[in-house]
Structure formats: C-alpha cells, structure tokens
Design an enzyme around this catalytic site. Structure first.
Site, PDB file in Angstrom:
ATOM      1  N   CYS A 128      41.777  46.128  54.868  1.00 62.14           N
ATOM      2  CA  CYS A 128      42.409  47.628  53.598  1.00 62.14           C
ATOM      3  C   CYS A 128      40.916  48.399  53.757  1.00 62.14           C
ATOM      4  O   CYS A 128      40.149  48.861  54.426  1.00 62.14           O
ATOM      5  CB  CYS A 128      42.978  46.655  52.441  1.00 62.14           C
ATOM      6  SG  CYS A 128      43.823  48.382  51.345  1.00 62.14           S
ATOM      7  N   HIS A 129      40.057  48.115  52.565  1.00 65.48           N
ATOM      8  CA  HIS A 129      39.089  48.654  52.213  1.00 65.48           C
ATOM      9  C   HIS A 129      38.004  47.734  52.736  1.00 65.48           C
ATOM     10  O   HIS A 129      36.796  48.096  52.077  1.00 65.48           O
ATOM     11  CB  HIS A 129      38.563  48.700  50.584  1.00 65.48           C
ATOM     12  CG  HIS A 129      39.687  50.254  49.981  1.00 65.48           C
ATOM     13  ND1 HIS A 129      41.169  49.856  49.727  1.00 65.48           N
ATOM     14  CD2 HIS A 129      39.170  51.587  50.331  1.00 65.48           C
ATOM     15  CE1 HIS A 129      41.907  51.324  48.832  1.00 65.48           C
ATOM     16  NE2 HIS A 129      39.887  52.629  49.298  1.00 65.48           N
ATOM     17  N   GLU A 159      44.803  56.971  50.708  1.00 63.06           N
ATOM     18  CA  GLU A 159      43.887  57.074  50.138  1.00 63.06           C
ATOM     19  C   GLU A 159      44.105  58.554  48.847  1.00 63.06           C
ATOM     20  O   GLU A 159      44.092  58.435  47.070  1.00 63.06           O
ATOM     21  CB  GLU A 159      42.108  57.296  49.850  1.00 63.06           C
ATOM     22  CG  GLU A 159      41.088  57.185  49.049  1.00 63.06           C
ATOM     23  CD  GLU A 159      41.411  55.661  48.416  1.00 63.06           C
ATOM     24  OE1 GLU A 159      41.648  54.997  47.656  1.00 63.06           O
ATOM     25  OE2 GLU A 159      40.370  54.240  48.903  1.00 63.06           O
TER      26      GLU A 159
END
Length: 220
Positions: A128-129, A159
């Site tokens: 993910c991030h 996002e």
C-alpha cells in the site's frame, strides 16, 4: 526453520497538520499474524521508536479481534537508529498507512537498511503506502532500488478516490514511475501483488495477506 523479519512502521501521526494519520492497522496486523503463525521471529521498528500511531479510520467497521490484538506490538517499537546488526534479519516488511508518506521517504537509516538487506539478497517487501519507504533507496551503484523493477503500490487512482491526494507530499505511483519503476496498477481495491526477484510489493490493504504469503514463500 525460523527466520527473523524486521517490520518497519510509521511514527507520523498527521498530514500537514490538517488530518490525523498513522499506520493502517490491518496491513500491520494481517502480516504480523501470517509471520507469527509461520513460526518466525518479528522485530517491530519505527523512525522515532516508542508507540506507533494507528490511523483511526483503520479501526472502523469489522476489524477481527486477532488483528486488533496485534496493536500491542506497536506500544514500544525499536528506533531505527538502534538497528545495527542486519545479519540477524532475513526480510524487511513495510506496512502502509498515510503516515508512511511523511516519515519514511527521507529516512536515511531506513534507506541504508533496505539497501544492505537487498544487496545481501534478503527479502524486501512493502504494501500500500509502505513502498514510500522504497522511493529514497539507492543501491551501491547509485541507481534507485525500484528502477527497472516491476512494482506496485497504492495507486494514484486509489489516492484520488480517498480524497487525501491533496494532502500528500507526492503521489506514490507517480514517484515510482519517475524513478524508472515498471509500475503495474490493477483495479482500485483489488488484491494485487508484484514480485521482482526478492522485491515484493502489494497495491493496497486488500493485498496484505497475499504479500505476506509471498514473503513466506520466498523465505521458505
């Protein structure tokens, strides 16, 4: 054969002083459970050490008790600066949460750890991030770690869908493409993993278990 996995979590708790943020609990918890159930040792570290903040939004809805219970491993994380014996680790795993976008990209100690583990042919994984922790990493020859590699991460489309893109210091997919990565995006919120050698990345929270299982496969 028991292996040792370093999990690195964010200690950033806000986005530009406007929104609270932190770690996305399921991305930590689901991976932690997979690694622990496989009998591996886990060390949890972070930029500041101490308690890692959990994003409140990741606690909404039905969060399984097993995942909630992993929050106790976030109470007293080791400071990244205190990690010197890298030979002890077989893999590094970076869970996401928007906090990672603020404290992982510029962390030189984390960049050194990832570079050294990668160049020792250890497993480097992020979801993910979490891949925000990869964007500042350069290999010993000066090339970006992700250059030329097939990777994924939280996409620009995802996002925008969260409406948090306006608070981000940069968009992760865009940055990885700028670094020369072969970025592969799947449909929003689909379980999607890319593996390029010992580099393993997952697109979003839905991909966490798949990334963790791929890490276990490589460690085996």
């Amino acid at each position: 054969m028991s292996k040792h996995i370093l999990m690195v979590v964010t200690t950033a708790d806000n986005m530009n002083n406007e929104h609270s943020t932190g770690l996305w609990l399921s991305e930590f918890g689901e991976a932690y459970v997979e690694f622990a159930n496989a009998g591996h040792n886990i060390t949890v570290a972070s930029p500041k050490g101490g308690k890692a903040p959990v994003d409140d939004r990741s606690l909404e809805g039905e969060v399984p008790q097993e995942i909630q219970d992993t929050a106790k491993y976030l109470e007293n994380t080791i400071k990244l600066e205190e990690i010197n014996e890298l030979d002890a680790f077989d893999a590094i795993f970076l869970p996401g949460g928007h906090g990672t976008m603020f404290d992982l990209p510029e962390n030189t100690k984390l960049q050194e750890i990832i570079r050294d583990l990668y160049e020792q042919n250890k497993v480097v994984a992020a979801v993910c991030h979490g891949p925000a922790g990869l964007v500042g990493v350069k290999l010993s020859d000066g090339t970006p770690l992700v250059a030329g590699k097939k990777v994924t991460a939280f996409t620009d489309a995802e996002e925008v869908a969260t409406t948090l893109d306006q608070y981000m210091p940069f968009l992760l997919e865009t940055r990885m493409r700028e670094l020369g990565a072969q970025f592969v995006a799947a449909e929003n919120w689909s379980d999607h993993v890319q593996r390029d050698g010992q580099l393993i990345t997952g697109q979003n929270p839905q991909s966490t278990v798949s990334v963790a299982k791929e890490v276990l496969k490589q460690l085996a």
